[in-house]
Design an enzyme around this catalytic site. Structure first.
Site, mmCIF file in Angstrom:
data_model
loop_
_atom_site.group_PDB
_atom_site.id
_atom_site.type_symbol
_atom_site.label_atom_id
_atom_site.label_comp_id
_atom_site.label_asym_id
_atom_site.label_seq_id
_atom_site.Cartn_x
_atom_site.Cartn_y
_atom_site.Cartn_z
ATOM 1 N N HIS A 1 188.408 80.715 75.805
ATOM 2 C CA HIS A 1 188.579 79.354 75.339
ATOM 3 C C HIS A 1 190.302 79.132 74.435
ATOM 4 O O HIS A 1 190.578 78.181 74.972
ATOM 5 C CB HIS A 1 187.906 78.644 74.700
ATOM 6 C CG HIS A 1 187.395 78.737 73.089
ATOM 7 N ND1 HIS A 1 186.326 78.203 72.340
ATOM 8 C CD2 HIS A 1 187.870 79.712 72.544
ATOM 9 C CE1 HIS A 1 187.193 78.649 70.736
ATOM 10 N NE2 HIS A 1 187.302 79.895 71.038
ATOM 11 N N ASP A 2 190.400 80.530 74.130
ATOM 12 C CA ASP A 2 191.903 80.301 73.820
ATOM 13 C C ASP A 2 193.026 81.378 74.900
ATOM 14 O O ASP A 2 194.428 80.538 74.654
ATOM 15 C CB ASP A 2 191.879 81.961 73.081
ATOM 16 C CG ASP A 2 190.789 81.841 71.111
ATOM 17 O OD1 ASP A 2 190.786 80.553 71.179
ATOM 18 O OD2 ASP A 2 190.036 83.078 71.315
ATOM 19 N N GLU B 1 180.409 80.463 75.564
ATOM 20 C CA GLU B 1 181.555 79.485 75.415
ATOM 21 C C GLU B 1 180.598 78.095 75.213
ATOM 22 O O GLU B 1 179.132 78.099 75.392
ATOM 23 C CB GLU B 1 182.512 79.966 76.427
ATOM 24 C CG GLU B 1 183.252 80.817 76.269
ATOM 25 C CD GLU B 1 184.521 80.609 75.380
ATOM 26 O OE1 GLU B 1 184.988 80.084 75.123
ATOM 27 O OE2 GLU B 1 185.230 81.875 75.532
ATOM 28 N N GLU C 1 188.455 74.072 75.666
ATOM 29 C CA GLU C 1 186.838 73.994 76.982
ATOM 30 C C GLU C 1 187.101 73.469 78.407
ATOM 31 O O GLU C 1 187.531 73.058 78.701
ATOM 32 C CB GLU C 1 186.506 73.222 75.335
ATOM 33 C CG GLU C 1 186.058 73.503 73.351
ATOM 34 C CD GLU C 1 185.859 74.754 74.029
ATOM 35 O OE1 GLU C 1 185.159 75.537 74.183
ATOM 36 O OE2 GLU C 1 186.337 75.456 73.113
#
Length: 357
Positions: free
Chosen positions: A260-261, A289, A320
């Site tokens: 998600h980064d 996640e 996200e």
């Protein structure tokens, strides 16, 4: 001034806007409760206690200047929000406050606490980027850098106090999610002989997995300067490297709050390297996640949308994803088959299997 007649729906709409306008009041009241250790004070007594008893324990022994009236007003909102509960004795004595299932997550010394995360996310340095969203829409760019002139990691390296606050917040949420993985994914871990945690930091997750499943040979994989500070764990070896270059071989790969980064393009590169690191037939990638559900009504489904904005506030390119968005990057990385497994947390597990050549 002319009288304006509002129908019930219009009036309700106005009430909603007032509520959203001041929704930060909930966060600030919650933060003050954590800073004052109100939940800890009540817990230490083992029963419901009065405001005077709470005040007498603030700062470890009471402060003569403790303002009980202010404390009462803060607690009144937190009771309204069901963070605490209040009992009014039938004999007319002072109201007594007690914990709820919510306020038990505010206990500082519990393994399952969110108190450090509350302090972190409501710190002025981390709130400031949220004020830059409209600027980001107009100009593009990263909200955190607009607010502070540098990325979050740069700020953490320059500011030891902020770095400690940030690390404490990350550590507490990691413990919460790790507990959910261990309780909700036992079957998925039972058949793995070796497991590499990509982006595993100092090895907290993989060490707990190996402790619970001693048959697993654990590998903690992160940048060299990160793993060089990692403590030794039984059954775990630390390997330094770059996940964009290559990933150590294992039966399976686990990644918790890593993808998600990164942008879709970067995620596909990471997933491709994961595919090269695992067996083509029995191998799998375990992705921990958030899966955003556009119409979800589960207890954590609202948080998918909020965490997506959190990524907008604090990261560059992170986000996200919905299941459709996850499917896209999984296929790009060579994983056309997957299943989503619910665990008792705001995250899910996406178990992905490599395509056969």
């Amino acid at each position: 001034m002319a009288t304006i007649e509002l129908d019930e729906a219009t009036l309700q709409g106005q009430a909603e806007i007032w509520r959203f306008m001041f929704s930060f009041a909930d966060s600030m009241a919650l933060k003050s409760a954590v800073e004052l250790r109100i939940a800890d004070i009540i817990h230490s007594h083992g029963r419901a206690i009065t405001l005077s008893q709470i005040a007498s324990c603030i700062d470890g022994g009471g402060t003569p200047s403790s303002d009980i009236t202010t404390l009462a007003r803060i607690m009144r909102l937190l009771v309204r929000r069901k963070i605490f509960t209040v009992h009014h004795p039938s004999d007319g004595g002072d109201p007594e406050y007690d914990l709820t299932n919510s306020s038990r997550w505010l206990l500082h010394d519990s393994d399952q606490t969110l108190a450090p995360m509350i302090l972190m996310e409501n710190h002025p340095l981390l709130v400031a980027p949220w004020h830059c969203f409209s600027q980001c829409v107009k100009e593009g760019g990263a909200a955190f850098k607009k607010a502070h002139g540098r990325e979050i990691w740069d700020l953490a390296s320059e500011n030891p106090e902020f770095n400690r606050l940030f690390n404490d917040g990350m550590a507490c949420t990691s413990k919460v999610v790790t507990g959910a993985i261990l309780s909700g994914y036992k079957e998925g871990l039972s058949s793995i002989g070796s497991l590499v945690d990509v982006g595993g930091g100092t090895g907290g997750l993989i060490s707990e997995i190996v402790k619970a499943h001693p048959h697993i040979k654990g590998v903690n994989f992160d940048l060299q300067h990160v793993v060089s500070a990692a403590p030794p764990y039984d059954g775990v070896c630390h390997i330094g490297g770059d996940m964009f270059q290559a990933i150590p071989n294992a039966d399976a790969v686990i990644m918790k709050w890593v993808l998600h980064d990164w942008s879709d393009e970067d995620c596909i590169k990471i997933l491709s390297n994961c595919r090269n690191a695992i067996p083509k037939k029995e191998g799998k990638v375990i992705i921990v996640e958030v899966v955003v559900k556009l119409d979800g009504n589960g207890p954590f489904d609202d948080m998918g949308f909020i965490f997506d904005l959190l990524m907008l506030a604090h990261s560059r390119g992170g986000k996200e994803r919905t299941e459709v968005e996850w499917k896209k990057i999984l296929e790009g990385g060579g994983f056309s088959r997957y299943k989503i497994i619910n665990i008792p947390a705001l995250t899910s597990i996406i178990e992905a299997y490599p395509d056969h050549d």
